[in-house]
Design a protein around this motif. Structure first.
Motif, PDB file in Angstrom:
ATOM      1  N   ARG A   1       0.820  -1.215   0.000  1.00 24.07           N
ATOM      2  CA  ARG A   1       0.000   0.000   0.000  1.00 24.07           C
ATOM      3  C   ARG A   1       0.854   1.266   0.000  1.00 24.07           C
ATOM      4  O   ARG A   1       0.563   2.216  -0.706  1.00 24.07           O
ATOM      5  CB  ARG A   1      -0.914   0.003   1.234  1.00 24.07           C
ATOM      6  N   GLU A   2       1.935   1.245   0.781  1.00 16.32           N
ATOM      7  CA  GLU A   2       2.789   2.416   0.892  1.00 16.32           C
ATOM      8  C   GLU A   2       4.253   2.057   0.698  1.00 16.32           C
ATOM      9  O   GLU A   2       4.684   0.935   1.000  1.00 16.32           O
ATOM     10  CB  GLU A   2       2.632   3.078   2.268  1.00 16.32           C
ATOM     11  N   LEU A   3       5.009   3.032   0.214  1.00 15.80           N
ATOM     12  CA  LEU A   3       6.458   2.934   0.137  1.00 15.80           C
ATOM     13  C   LEU A   3       7.019   3.318   1.501  1.00 15.80           C
ATOM     14  O   LEU A   3       6.625   4.333   2.080  1.00 15.80           O
ATOM     15  CB  LEU A   3       6.989   3.874  -0.945  1.00 15.80           C
ATOM     16  N   VAL A   4       7.933   2.518   2.015  1.00 14.09           N
ATOM     17  CA  VAL A   4       8.475   2.737   3.353  1.00 14.09           C
ATOM     18  C   VAL A   4       9.991   2.909   3.262  1.00 14.09           C
ATOM     19  O   VAL A   4      10.696   2.070   2.701  1.00 14.09           O
ATOM     20  CB  VAL A   4       8.143   1.561   4.292  1.00 14.09           C
ATOM     21  N   TRP A   5      10.482   4.014   3.838  1.00 16.10           N
ATOM     22  CA  TRP A   5      11.913   4.278   3.929  1.00 16.10           C
ATOM     23  C   TRP A   5      12.357   4.017   5.361  1.00 16.10           C
ATOM     24  O   TRP A   5      11.787   4.565   6.292  1.00 16.10           O
ATOM     25  CB  TRP A   5      12.214   5.733   3.558  1.00 16.10           C
ATOM     26  N   PRO A   6      13.365   3.175   5.577  1.00 19.61           N
ATOM     27  CA  PRO A   6      13.825   2.927   6.941  1.00 19.61           C
ATOM     28  C   PRO A   6      14.301   4.215   7.612  1.00 19.61           C
ATOM     29  O   PRO A   6      15.042   5.006   7.005  1.00 19.61           O
ATOM     30  CB  PRO A   6      14.990   1.943   6.750  1.00 19.61           C
ATOM     31  N   ASP A   7      13.875   4.421   8.829  1.00 19.32           N
ATOM     32  CA  ASP A   7      14.270   5.600   9.589  1.00 19.32           C
ATOM     33  C   ASP A   7      15.428   5.219  10.502  1.00 19.32           C
ATOM     34  O   ASP A   7      15.237   4.671  11.590  1.00 19.32           O
ATOM     35  CB  ASP A   7      13.084   6.118  10.411  1.00 19.32           C
ATOM     36  N   ALA A   8      16.650   5.465  10.029  1.00 24.70           N
ATOM     37  CA  ALA A   8      17.860   5.142  10.775  1.00 24.70           C
ATOM     38  C   ALA A   8      18.982   6.010  10.218  1.00 24.70           C
ATOM     39  O   ALA A   8      18.857   6.610   9.150  1.00 24.70           O
ATOM     40  CB  ALA A   8      18.208   3.657  10.646  1.00 24.70           C
ATOM     41  N   ALA A   9      20.093   6.084  10.924  1.00 22.30           N
ATOM     42  CA  ALA A   9      21.237   6.864  10.464  1.00 22.30           C
ATOM     43  C   ALA A   9      21.797   6.240   9.197  1.00 22.30           C
ATOM     44  O   ALA A   9      22.244   5.089   9.195  1.00 22.30           O
ATOM     45  CB  ALA A   9      22.305   6.911  11.544  1.00 22.30           C
ATOM     46  N   ALA A  10      21.746   6.988   8.099  1.00 21.18           N
ATOM     47  CA  ALA A  10      22.195   6.474   6.807  1.00 21.18           C
ATOM     48  C   ALA A  10      22.530   7.652   5.903  1.00 21.18           C
ATOM     49  O   ALA A  10      22.147   8.797   6.168  1.00 21.18           O
ATOM     50  CB  ALA A  10      21.114   5.608   6.158  1.00 21.18           C
ATOM     51  N   LEU A  11      23.228   7.358   4.821  1.00 22.94           N
ATOM     52  CA  LEU A  11      23.536   8.391   3.848  1.00 22.94           C
ATOM     53  C   LEU A  11      22.255   8.903   3.200  1.00 22.94           C
ATOM     54  O   LEU A  11      21.438   8.103   2.740  1.00 22.94           O
ATOM     55  CB  LEU A  11      24.457   7.827   2.763  1.00 22.94           C
ATOM     56  N   PRO A  12      22.043  10.217   3.149  1.00 22.52           N
ATOM     57  CA  PRO A  12      20.891  10.751   2.415  1.00 22.52           C
ATOM     58  C   PRO A  12      21.159  10.682   0.907  1.00 22.52           C
ATOM     59  O   PRO A  12      21.722  11.603   0.316  1.00 22.52           O
ATOM     60  CB  PRO A  12      20.793  12.203   2.919  1.00 22.52           C
ATOM     61  N   GLY A  13      20.789   9.585   0.302  1.00 21.09           N
ATOM     62  CA  GLY A  13      21.124   9.332  -1.099  1.00 21.09           C
ATOM     63  C   GLY A  13      20.386  10.241  -2.065  1.00 21.09           C
ATOM     64  O   GLY A  13      19.206  10.550  -1.875  1.00 21.09           O
ATOM     65  N   VAL A  14      21.074  10.632  -3.130  1.00 20.79           N
ATOM     66  CA  VAL A  14      20.462  11.466  -4.167  1.00 20.79           C
ATOM     67  C   VAL A  14      19.364  10.695  -4.882  1.00 20.79           C
ATOM     68  O   VAL A  14      18.260  11.217  -5.110  1.00 20.79           O
ATOM     69  CB  VAL A  14      21.540  11.952  -5.160  1.00 20.79           C
ATOM     70  N   THR A  15      19.628   9.450  -5.246  1.00 23.02           N
ATOM     71  CA  THR A  15      18.625   8.655  -5.958  1.00 23.02           C
ATOM     72  C   THR A  15      17.410   8.416  -5.081  1.00 23.02           C
ATOM     73  O   THR A  15      16.267   8.453  -5.564  1.00 23.02           O
ATOM     74  CB  THR A  15      19.234   7.329  -6.426  1.00 23.02           C
ATOM     75  N   ALA A  16      17.637   8.179  -3.797  1.00 25.74           N
ATOM     76  CA  ALA A  16      16.514   8.005  -2.876  1.00 25.74           C
ATOM     77  C   ALA A  16      15.670   9.269  -2.814  1.00 25.74           C
ATOM     78  O   ALA A  16      14.431   9.204  -2.814  1.00 25.74           O
ATOM     79  CB  ALA A  16      17.024   7.626  -1.485  1.00 25.74           C
ATOM     80  N   ALA A  17      16.314  10.423  -2.767  1.00 26.77           N
ATOM     81  CA  ALA A  17      15.579  11.688  -2.721  1.00 26.77           C
ATOM     82  C   ALA A  17      14.778  11.900  -3.997  1.00 26.77           C
ATOM     83  O   ALA A  17      13.619  12.344  -3.958  1.00 26.77           O
ATOM     84  CB  ALA A  17      16.546  12.848  -2.498  1.00 26.77           C
ATOM     85  N   LEU A  18      15.382  11.572  -5.140  1.00 27.07           N
ATOM     86  CA  LEU A  18      14.672  11.725  -6.413  1.00 27.07           C
ATOM     87  C   LEU A  18      13.480  10.777  -6.496  1.00 27.07           C
ATOM     88  O   LEU A  18      12.390  11.161  -6.959  1.00 27.07           O
ATOM     89  CB  LEU A  18      15.625  11.462  -7.575  1.00 27.07           C
TER      90      LEU A  18
END
Length: 262
Positions: free
Chosen positions: A178-195
């Motif tokens: 139903r939804e896209l889920v991004w893990p909430d943890a310390a990680a690199l803020p990726g450019v592709t993930a942001a796009l």
């Protein structure tokens, strides 16, 4: 053919040796084709932000663009471009000395075809300064090597609380049907993930995801600039359908993003 330049000129051995021996710097990686790429502004933002964190210095965005353009193939063939920021004058004894950043820009041919689904193994490991894309890759590559020796393709990092954080060189996204889920943890803020987060037309959220709570998800993908959206077939003993419609929708949303002139 691969290209390598420092500040727009030949990459002399002495300065390359300084980077290799000290291993202090940061970088970004992007995929370019016909002089264009996705997320250029975000890549430049990352370099400027990380340069302040790593060196306490400013970086000229226009110079970075100029250096990238110099190494792109004249025929417009797709390449992976890496821009590494380092200071060959810094030494082991005084890394806090005032820094003058230099630009090492390299290319390699981009993959001709999309790679197959990943099978990954979780491992308890946290990158130093996870918000920065720095050149300290030994720990990540060692975790990847251990995973491959154990029959997997790659490693998926867990934080101190056992929550999913990031892959060795990619961000993780999950879909619960139903939804896209991004893990909430310390990680690199990726450019592709942001796009992808911007382009995704459906609902999405960030939340902590425990390694033992993967059974509620129907699909998982690894995302980075080199491959875009890559399906994950399994995390530890939990399997996912690489051909799930959610994966196809995510890939289509990312590939529909316009490229910018470099």
């Amino acid at each position: 053919m691969a290209e390598i330049e420092i500040d727009g000129g030949p990459a002399d051995p002495a300065r390359l040796a300084a980077l290799g021996l000290l291993n202090y710097g940061h970088f970004t990686t992007l995929r370019a084709e016909a002089g264009r790429t996705r997320g250029l502004a975000l890549h430049l933002d990352r370099l400027v932000r990380d340069c302040r964190t790593v060196f306490g210095a400013e970086l000229d965005r226009s110079e970075v663009r100029t250096r990238i353009r110099r190494v792109l193939p004249a025929d417009g063939a797709p390449v992976i471009v890496r821009v590494t920021v380092f200071d060959p004058a810094l030494g082991l004894e005084r890394p806090a000395a005032p820094a003058t950043p230099h630009l090492l820009v390299t290319t390699r041919p981009a993959p001709a075809a999309a790679p197959g689904p990943l099978r990954v193994r979780t491992t308890a490991y946290r990158r130093e300064l996870p918000e920065v894309k720095h050149v300290g890759l030994f720990g990540l590559l060692h975790q990847r090597r251990l995973a491959q020796l154990d029959g997997y393709d790659d490693a998926l990092l867990l934080d101190e609380a056992g929550r999913l954080a990031e892959g060795a060189t990619w961000n993780l996204a999950l879909h619960d049907g139903r939804e896209l889920v991004w893990p909430d943890a310390a990680a690199l803020p990726g450019v592709t993930a942001a796009l992808l987060a911007r382009a995704h037309p459906g609902p999405q959220r960030r939340e902590p995801v425990a390694a033992d709570g993967l059974g509620r998800f129907v699909a998982a993908v690894a995302v980075n600039a080199g491959v875009g959206v890559r399906p994950i077939a399994a995390i530890d003993g939990t399997s996912f359908d690489p051909a799930h419609p959610a994966v196809a929708k995510l890939r289509a949303a990312y590939e529909a993003l316009p490229r910018e002139d470099i």
